[in-house]
Design an enzyme around this catalytic site. Structure first.
Site, mmCIF file in Angstrom:
data_model
loop_
_atom_site.group_PDB
_atom_site.id
_atom_site.type_symbol
_atom_site.label_atom_id
_atom_site.label_comp_id
_atom_site.label_asym_id
_atom_site.label_seq_id
_atom_site.Cartn_x
_atom_site.Cartn_y
_atom_site.Cartn_z
ATOM 1 N N HIS A 1 34.486 32.202 21.014
ATOM 2 C CA HIS A 1 35.031 32.061 22.272
ATOM 3 C C HIS A 1 33.619 31.423 23.135
ATOM 4 O O HIS A 1 33.992 30.669 23.895
ATOM 5 C CB HIS A 1 35.360 33.282 22.890
ATOM 6 N N ASN B 1 39.657 35.679 27.914
ATOM 7 C CA ASN B 1 38.452 36.473 27.918
ATOM 8 C C ASN B 1 38.422 37.673 28.719
ATOM 9 O O ASN B 1 38.140 38.765 28.247
ATOM 10 C CB ASN B 1 37.296 35.555 28.603
ATOM 11 N N HIS C 1 40.799 37.419 11.568
ATOM 12 C CA HIS C 1 41.836 38.487 11.869
ATOM 13 C C HIS C 1 41.865 39.664 10.800
ATOM 14 O O HIS C 1 42.638 40.254 10.883
ATOM 15 C CB HIS C 1 43.143 37.802 12.307
ATOM 16 N N ARG D 1 34.175 37.410 17.578
ATOM 17 C CA ARG D 1 34.981 36.832 18.281
ATOM 18 C C ARG D 1 34.082 36.268 19.538
ATOM 19 O O ARG D 1 34.570 35.214 20.036
ATOM 20 C CB ARG D 1 36.290 37.610 18.927
HETATM 21 C C1 HEM Z 1 43.269 30.225 15.282
HETATM 22 C C2 HEM Z 1 43.513 30.605 16.522
HETATM 23 C C3 HEM Z 1 43.173 31.827 17.135
HETATM 24 C C4 HEM Z 1 44.014 32.671 17.841
HETATM 25 C C5 HEM Z 1 45.372 32.084 18.722
HETATM 26 C C6 HEM Z 1 43.492 33.626 18.323
HETATM 27 C C7 HEM Z 1 44.065 34.803 19.058
HETATM 28 C C8 HEM Z 1 43.528 36.117 19.129
HETATM 29 C C9 HEM Z 1 44.303 37.143 19.908
HETATM 30 C C10 HEM Z 1 45.379 37.167 20.844
HETATM 31 C C11 HEM Z 1 43.158 38.488 19.798
HETATM 32 C C12 HEM Z 1 43.494 39.749 20.407
HETATM 33 C C13 HEM Z 1 43.045 39.724 21.753
HETATM 34 C C14 HEM Z 1 43.289 40.710 22.628
HETATM 35 O O1 HEM Z 1 44.577 41.477 22.264
HETATM 36 O O2 HEM Z 1 42.641 41.235 23.393
HETATM 37 C C15 HEM Z 1 42.436 38.009 18.818
HETATM 38 C C16 HEM Z 1 41.423 38.683 18.482
HETATM 39 C C17 HEM Z 1 40.450 38.537 17.496
HETATM 40 N N1 HEM Z 1 40.082 37.173 17.249
HETATM 41 FE FE1 HEM Z 1 41.147 35.548 17.506
HETATM 42 N N2 HEM Z 1 42.332 33.853 17.340
HETATM 43 C C18 HEM Z 1 42.134 32.946 16.935
HETATM 44 C C19 HEM Z 1 41.006 32.326 15.951
HETATM 45 C C20 HEM Z 1 39.985 33.141 15.887
HETATM 46 C C21 HEM Z 1 38.530 32.687 15.190
HETATM 47 C C22 HEM Z 1 38.349 31.349 14.720
HETATM 48 C C23 HEM Z 1 37.785 33.842 15.173
HETATM 49 C C24 HEM Z 1 36.497 34.068 14.759
HETATM 50 C C25 HEM Z 1 35.944 33.111 13.763
HETATM 51 C C26 HEM Z 1 38.895 34.774 15.735
HETATM 52 C C27 HEM Z 1 38.180 36.302 15.617
HETATM 53 C C28 HEM Z 1 38.956 37.212 16.365
HETATM 54 C C29 HEM Z 1 38.596 38.653 16.119
HETATM 55 C C30 HEM Z 1 37.386 39.284 15.094
HETATM 56 C C31 HEM Z 1 39.371 39.449 16.950
HETATM 57 C C32 HEM Z 1 39.365 41.168 17.196
HETATM 58 C C33 HEM Z 1 38.397 41.213 18.208
HETATM 59 C C34 HEM Z 1 38.380 42.823 18.688
HETATM 60 O O3 HEM Z 1 38.682 43.666 18.170
HETATM 61 O O4 HEM Z 1 37.508 42.939 19.632
HETATM 62 N N3 HEM Z 1 39.739 34.540 16.216
HETATM 63 N N4 HEM Z 1 42.460 36.537 18.433
#
Ligand code: HEM
Ligand SMILES: *[C@@H]1O[C@H](CO)[C@@H](O)[C@H](O)[C@H]1NC(C)=O
Length: 336
Positions: free
Chosen positions: A75, A103, A202, A71
């Site tokens: 970002h 972030n 995800h 992530r």
């Molecule tokens: C398509 C639109 C996307 C949205 C709206 C989105 C939104 C989110 C949100 C809201 C979270 C949880 C953050 C939190 O609760 O603190 C999250 C976690 C995450 N996102 Fe996305 N995301 C998107 C695309 C992506 C992309 C493109 C990637 C990587 C290629 C990605 C990788 C991740 C990962 C791996 C997590 C878990 C991080 C952790 O556990 O530390 N996301 N995302």
């Protein structure tokens, strides 16, 4: 005698390591191409080994770190291009991105990049950019979680600035419609397929309750949960996220079935209407993305190979090359 043995045994290895097909199957390499895969082969030959080992150690210490590094790379790339701008701390002269809404108290893994950078600096000072380290670490994190390998072109340089306003406006939100999210991807040179493919990230990691709790109790003032969320998922999610502010930062796996495994379970969940984020489940509400979800849920190899292609594309967004930017000494600050 020993000299001969040495030269014979190295020749086949050379051919194995340098066969071209893997690279040429990545169409983005030509279009976005800037550096080479062996950019640091002479100047920092142990770079890949250092990153692999340090990522392994980081994941061993914290299973969630693989997801967090992936992530972090995303970002970074969506704001000012892939330039390690997300790694810069706030100073009097520079407002960083770490405290932007998407972030703050959410993105993790900064210390891991710091420590990989420190190890790389010991081996080859002022040679490898922080942004290349981040791109390699994200790839390693996926590989070590059972996901696909993709070749990472190298030679990105570190930015001299950050852009907090862009971090607030250009990163996708979990409560905005698929149309809006797609527009944000298109603005980065990606497309709607990349939205469907990269959302598959995800399959690992966690989300805080405040990012999806509105779906669980009173969706858009209806007094009922989100109808797009299957009721079978409710008891567990409502117990993790009770309907009160004190639960806002509690964590739920994004893919409950296999939170640390990079597989196609994310798409199986969407097929069963148990996607966690509203933006995840929304992929089923559009015929283009729904067809991709169905395909990836049935064919993990198709997902793996498409994810690899889209990650290589994402990793090449707006990169600084040549004399632009710099090679930071420390990832948290620009050089003096
Ligand atoms: C398509 C639109 C996307 C949205 C709206 C989105 C939104 C989110 C949100 C809201 C979270 C949880 C953050 C939190 O609760 O603190 C999250 C976690 C995450 N996102 Fe996305 N995301 C998107 C695309 C992506 C992309 C493109 C990637 C990587 C290629 C990605 C990788 C991740 C990962 C791996 C997590 C878990 C991080 C952790 O556990 O530390 N996301 N995302
Ligand atoms: C989606 O984008 C439109 C402009 O294209 C904007 O007016 C609207 O507020 C956005 N929706 C959300 C929820 O961000």
């Amino acid at each position: 005698m020993s000299h001969k043995l040495f030269s014979f045994s190295t020749i086949p290895l050379f051919f194995i390591c340098c066969l071209p097909p893997l690279v040429s199957s990545f169409p983005s390499a030509g279009r976005f191409g800037f550096g080479t895969y062996d950019f640091y082969a002479r100047s920092c030959p142990y770079l890949p080994m250092i990153v692999t080992n340090d990522v392994q150690t980081a994941i061993r210490n914290d299973n969630r770190m693989a997801a967090s590094l992936l992530r972090l790379h995303f970002h970074d790339c969506f704001v000012n291009g892939c330039d390690a701008s997300i790694l810069l701390d706030d100073t009097d002269e520079l407002e960083g991105e770490k405290n932007a809404l998407p972030n703050r108290n959410s993105v993790r893994g900064y210390e891991v990049i710091d420590s990989i950078k420190a190890d790389v600096e010991k081996a080859c000072p002022s040679t490898v950019s922080c942004v290349d380290i981040l791109a390699l670490a994200a790839r390693e994190a996926v590989v070590q979680s059972g996901g696909p390998f993709w070749p990472v072109q190298l030679g990105r340089r570190d930015g001299l600035t950050a852009n907090k306003a862009a971090a607030n406006s250009e990163l996708p939100s979990p409560i905005e419609p698929l149309k809006n999210i797609t527009a944000k991807f298109i603005a980065k040179g990606l497309d709607i397929k990349d939205v469907a493919v990269l959302s598959g990230a995800h399959t690992v990691g966690f989300a805080q309750c405040f990012t999806f709790k509105h779906r669980l109790f009173n969706y858009k003032g209806t007094g009922r949960p989100d109808p797009a969320l299957d009721s079978s998922a409710l008891p567990n999610l409502q117990s993790i996220c009770p309907n009160q502010d004190s639960s806002n930062t509690n964590l739920s796996p994004l893919d409950t079935a296999s939170v640390y495994r990079f597989d196609n379970g994310y798409y199986t969940n969407l097929m069963q209407s148990t996607g966690l984020l509203e933006s995840d489940q929304a992929l089923m509400g559009d015929s283009t993305t729904a067809a991709l979800v169905r395909a990836y849920s049935m064919n993990p190899y198709l997902f793996s190979s498409d994810f690899a292609v889209s990650m290589a594309k994402m990793g090449n967004i707006g990169v600084l090359t040549g004399q632009d930017g710099e090679i930071r000494k420390v990832c948290r600050s620009v050089n003096n």
